[in-house]
Design a protein around this motif. Structure first.
Motif, PDB file in Angstrom:
ATOM      1  N   TRP A 192      28.989  29.951  74.350  1.00 48.62           N
ATOM      2  CA  TRP A 192      29.467  28.885  73.452  1.00 48.62           C
ATOM      3  C   TRP A 192      30.486  29.459  72.470  1.00 48.62           C
ATOM      4  O   TRP A 192      31.503  28.841  72.166  1.00 48.62           O
ATOM      5  CB  TRP A 192      28.274  28.246  72.741  1.00 48.62           C
ATOM      6  N   ILE A 254      34.444  31.144  63.941  1.00 52.42           N
ATOM      7  CA  ILE A 254      33.058  30.724  64.193  1.00 52.42           C
ATOM      8  C   ILE A 254      32.620  31.209  65.582  1.00 52.42           C
ATOM      9  O   ILE A 254      31.518  31.732  65.758  1.00 52.42           O
ATOM     10  CB  ILE A 254      32.940  29.183  64.072  1.00 52.42           C
ATOM     11  N   LEU A 258      29.776  33.951  66.481  1.00 53.44           N
ATOM     12  CA  LEU A 258      28.661  33.592  67.367  1.00 53.44           C
ATOM     13  C   LEU A 258      28.479  34.619  68.476  1.00 53.44           C
ATOM     14  O   LEU A 258      27.346  34.964  68.844  1.00 53.44           O
ATOM     15  CB  LEU A 258      28.906  32.220  68.002  1.00 53.44           C
ATOM     16  N   GLY A 261      26.443  37.135  67.225  1.00 55.53           N
ATOM     17  CA  GLY A 261      25.124  36.708  66.759  1.00 55.53           C
ATOM     18  C   GLY A 261      25.092  36.179  65.339  1.00 55.53           C
ATOM     19  O   GLY A 261      24.013  36.017  64.768  1.00 55.53           O
ATOM     20  N   HIS A 263      26.163  33.235  62.357  1.00 52.93           N
ATOM     21  CA  HIS A 263      26.383  31.790  62.288  1.00 52.93           C
ATOM     22  C   HIS A 263      27.193  31.441  61.041  1.00 52.93           C
ATOM     23  O   HIS A 263      26.718  31.624  59.924  1.00 52.93           O
ATOM     24  CB  HIS A 263      25.026  31.056  62.245  1.00 52.93           C
ATOM     25  N   LEU A 264      28.417  30.966  61.255  1.00 49.84           N
ATOM     26  CA  LEU A 264      29.251  30.516  60.133  1.00 49.84           C
ATOM     27  C   LEU A 264      29.274  28.989  60.135  1.00 49.84           C
ATOM     28  O   LEU A 264      29.236  28.364  61.201  1.00 49.84           O
ATOM     29  CB  LEU A 264      30.687  31.047  60.273  1.00 49.84           C
ATOM     30  N   LYS A 265      29.361  28.425  58.947  1.00 47.09           N
ATOM     31  CA  LYS A 265      29.341  26.957  58.848  1.00 47.09           C
ATOM     32  C   LYS A 265      30.703  26.365  59.212  1.00 47.09           C
ATOM     33  O   LYS A 265      31.719  27.058  59.162  1.00 47.09           O
ATOM     34  CB  LYS A 265      28.954  26.544  57.430  1.00 47.09           C
ATOM     35  N   ASP A 266      30.697  25.072  59.505  1.00 43.40           N
ATOM     36  CA  ASP A 266      31.946  24.379  59.827  1.00 43.40           C
ATOM     37  C   ASP A 266      32.910  24.430  58.646  1.00 43.40           C
ATOM     38  O   ASP A 266      32.489  24.339  57.489  1.00 43.40           O
ATOM     39  CB  ASP A 266      31.669  22.898  60.137  1.00 43.40           C
TER      40      ASP A 266
END
Lengths: 473, 380
Positions: A192, A254, A258, A261, A263-266
């Motif tokens: 993803w 982002i 990922l 591993g 996780h960054l916000k939108d």
């Protein structure tokens, strides 16, 4: 190092392979620190030292704030951190701008002063990493974060390469918790991430640089008057270009995170489907707007003050938001315009929010159209290098040059029209949703075809691309 | 009653949020959702499609005459500029100095291998200035003169192209340098990697979409007709060199609008525009003369060369930029040696297949015949 470069492809492949081959979490984090500094130093090695010194200072100041006894002392250490960060930003980014304005001011009083031109090279991404670092001391002061004991972890939080030079502005408080336990390699998450990187590069290389930037550049650099159609199309091209450029970078960041591993916000949520300006700012450059909201707007009193004061606060915040984007008065006007839009919207809401017609489709559609139009008008000041160009563009847009020139080819006009229409359609259809939901709902063959098409289009552009617009900020 | 100061403090009081209870750094509490789709299968299919599409595109490009060659971008120019030594022979200017000079022949005749810094559609001035202002440089500059490009004012594509290259030389980052080293082996083996010919942007430009009749659209640029190597030696491809080839004829028709003086802009009175252009050209003569003097003062030399051109393009250039104009003025103002190919029978008999450049074979012969003239100019 640009995401859209061969160097990054090789760099990323090496880093990801090495990262997932190592079992020790500490070694992995060390590897990411080294990789991040190589990523940054590949642009201009000496500025990596500046990045390190800012980080180390904030690490130390963060611990001083936490240890300080008494509010006065805590505030003193916070002021030191804010001054250190902002003076660094001020020197590199606003040094010449301040001198020029000082010269202009003195000239107004009849004093002729010729300031030396400071040959300052702006460290790439300084506005972003200054805010990454500053969020740490601010959050410790606010009491929502305890200082980390690991300088290495803090260095990684500030310099993590996917978000280092052009955002999103990841707060230390959002990133440090992710350094506590090692993430496991999950194939779905990794792939993803790769798909998001493909999407981000597609937005940047194909849509922003290939389909739109040429037209926007030609319109804004044309020295003569333009007819209304070309003026509007030029501004719409820039509106699309800056979205795909910046949102593309954020999605790449982002995705890259990922793959490692994290996780960054939108940072963007389909902004051109916004109905109203407060909605727009909840969707555009979310990491900056929430930063300004939490660390500036709320401390100024936020909504908990009289309406007039709240309006002034909004304008102050947007003024500084404009200035953050660049050392020029055109950016300030862009910020002030958005500030005014927000104030006007509030006034309208007070009078009409509860009206029955305010919630019907036609009103929302018109409000959305008005929002997009007003945002485009503001983009004129963002893109124009001076007020002469901005004024000429606005005159053209509003029919002031009936006998102006037409410079866009049929192909360029079609490209702008198709890309803009598709962009707005996608934004409207995903307005209340997100990309993850959309991908889950679509049949897998459609996602596969779209992914392959984007990858082929990226290869077809051959990396003939520009630096990201937000690198300069 | 609170004093004005305390009132002020109260107004500025930080909200409760600023004094929330401190929290420990705890493991992550935010995770992005991951779409639940058959990831492995999808990825395999995507990889297969991309490989198949790229292979098919490569096969198609080769079948219609494209071959692998390097892209002449500012990074390749920069890597070539780095080869300039203080006493080097450097070729600067436009595409005629680029295509028509054979480095092997010049090396044989002049004893040094020249460095090729001329560029397609480029103005010589920014590169000339870069070398003249390089205090260590005291070598020889061979400057190709196509009058329209030589006096191109600031802000025009020929100037911007050359300025961009010089700027990249001064500011190239380690990452850009690494990308160039990584790109070269790929470009030498993959035919479709042609940034100014087969990139998506250029393919879109070829779509037959009509323009508004009054729209001021830039003229089309010529299609691919040459290859370059790591030394930036440009050679015309066989397809273009073949007399009467479709490709050569197409390019001939593209040169005409490109070399035709554009009409003055609508937003400046004609007289004022003419006056401004005149001033800009005068300034260029003055600046070039100064630069030449700088090079000569350090023991270097600048030789101006007018390379062959033919057919309808020669007629057009002779009419719009006659020899007695820009060429004569440059030679007079700089007092530098000039070689105008038409002055010498051995340099005049060449035919340019697409009217502007020599074929690869002719460029070798032309260079061989040019050497004695260069030696004479250098008093060798």
């Amino acid at each position: 190092m640009l995401f859209n470069s061969l160097t990054f492809v090789v760099f990323f492949a090496v880093v990801v392979t090495a990262y997932w081959s190592v079992r020790s979490w500490n070694v992995r984090k060390n590897l990411l620190v080294v990789a991040s500094y190589i990523f940054y130093g590949a642009w201009n090695p000496p500025f990596a030292a500046l990045l390190f010194s800012t980080t180390a200072m904030d690490f130390w100041l963060g611990s001083r704030i936490a240890k300080a006894k008494g509010r006065h002392s805590r505030r003193m250490w916070l002021v030191a951190s804010v001054c250190m960060n902002l003076s660094m930003l001020g020197f590199f980014k606003y040094g010449n701008f301040l001198l020029q304005n000082f010269q202009w001011l003195l000239a107004h009083f009849g004093v002729i002063y010729q300031p030396p031109h400071l040959d300052i090279l702006l460290p790439v991404g300084i506005s972003f990493y200054t805010f990454h670092s500053l969020s740490y001391t601010l959050d410790i002061y606010r009491g929502v974060l305890r200082p980390t004991k690991s300088l290495r972890d803090f260095i990684l939080a500030v310099s993590f390469f996917p978000q280092l030079v052009a955002g999103p502005i990841v707060r230390a408080g959002d990133f440090l918790p992710q350094l506590v336990t090692p993430p496991g390699l999950r194939m779905g998450q990794f792939l993803w991430g790769l798909l998001l990187m493909t999407l981000g590069l597609f937005e940047k290389i194909v849509l922003a640089d290939t389909m739109l930037s040429g037209s926007a550049d030609r319109v804004f650099s044309y020295a003569g008057p333009l007819v209304a159609l070309d003026s509007w199309l030029g501004v719409m091209a820039f509106a699309g270009q800056i979205f795909f450029d910046f949102a593309g970078y954020s999605i790449c960041a982002i995705g890259a995170a990922l793959c490692l591993g994290f996780h960054l916000k939108d940072n963007f949520r389909f902004p051109y489907a916004a109905i109203g300006f407060s909605d727009f700012w909840r969707r555009w450059h979310i990491s900056l707007s929430t930063f300004l909201r939490d660390y500036l707007y709320i401390p100024l009193g936020g909504n908990q003050v009289r309406p007039v004061r709240a309006a002034i606060n909004l304008v102050i915040v947007m003024f500084l938001g404009g200035l953050w984007h660049g050392a020029a008065w055109t950016f300030v006007v862009w910020g002030l315009l958005h500030g005014s839009y927000l104030v006007i919207e509030r006034v309208i809401r007070v009078f009409f929010e509860d009206a029955p017609w305010a919630k019907n489709f036609a009103t929302k559609f018109l409000a959305g159209l008005a929002t997009y139009t007003a945002v485009c008008i503001a983009w004129v000041f963002f893109r124009a290098s001076d007020f002469t160009i901005a004024t000429r563009m606005l005159r053209g847009m509003f029919g002031g040059h009936a006998h102006g020139d037409a410079i866009l080819s049929g192909r360029e006009m079609l490209q702008i029209g198709i890309v803009t229409a598709c962009m707005i359609l996608v934004h409207c259809s995903l307005r209340e949703s997100n990309i993850e939901t959309a991908v889950t709902r679509l049949p897998p063959w459609v996602v596969t075809a779209a992914w392959a098409l984007m990858a082929c289009a990226i290869i077809l552009t051959q990396g003939n691309s520009n630096a990201f617009i937000y690198f300069q900020f | 009653m609170p004093s004005s100061t305390s009132n002020f403090k109260r107004k500025l009081r930080l909200p409760r949020l600023f004094f929330a209870k401190p929290s420990e750094i705890t493991p992550r509490d935010y995770e992005r959702p991951i779409p639940q789709v058959p990831w492995r299968g999808m990825t395999v299919v995507v990889v297969l499609i991309v490989i198949a599409a790229a292979s098919a595109w490569e096969f198609y490009c080769r079948s219609i005459g494209y071959g692998p060659t390097l892209n002449d971008n500012e990074d390749l120019w920069t890597s070539t500029r780095r080869r300039v030594k203080p006493e080097s022979i450097v070729i600067v200017g436009d595409s005629r100095g680029w295509y028509d000079v054979d480095l092997d022949e010049l090396q044989k005749g002049l004893g040094k291998r020249p460095v090729q810094l001329a560029m397609g559609g480029g103005c010589a001035y920014p590169v000339l200035a870069d070398l003249a202002n390089d205090e260590s440089f005291h070598g020889t500059i061979i400057c190709s003169v196509v009058p329209r490009l030589f006096v191109a004012p600031p802000g025009t594509p020929p100037m911007e192209r050359a300025e961009k290259a010089v700027r990249r030389y001064r500011t190239q980052t380690p990452a850009q340098r690494a990308s160039q080293y990584l790109a070269m082996p790929l470009e030498e083996h993959v035919a479709f990697l042609k940034q100014e010919e087969l990139a998506l942007d250029d393919l879109l430009k070829r779509l037959p979409i009509p323009n508004r009749p009054y729209a001021q659209v830039p003229p089309r640029l010529p299609p691919y007709f040459g290859t370059i190597d790591r030394e930036r030696r440009a050679r015309m491809i066989e397809e273009c060199a073949r007399p009467g080839s479709e490709l050569a004829r197409t390019i001939q028709q593209i040169w005409i609008p490109l070399f035709t003086p554009p009409p003055p802009p609508t937003y400046i009175p004609k007289e004022e525009f003419g006056k401004k252009m005149g001033q800009a050209i005068e300034q260029r003569f003055h600046d070039v003369a100064e630069l030449v003097q700088k090079v000569r003062a350090r023991g270097g030399e600048v030789i101006f060369v007018r390379f062959p051109h033919s057919g309808g393009l020669k007629d057009l250039e002779d009419r719009t930029t006659p020899r007695a104009g820009i060429w004569a003025r440059v030679i007079k103002d700089t007092a530098a040696p000039g070689i105008y190919y038409e002055d010498f029978p051995e340099l005049s008999g060449f035919n340019c297949p697409e009217w502007s450049h020599l074929s690869a074979g002719d460029s070798v012969e032309f260079s061989k015949r040019l050497v004695p003239h260069l030696r004479r100019a250098l008093q060798m």
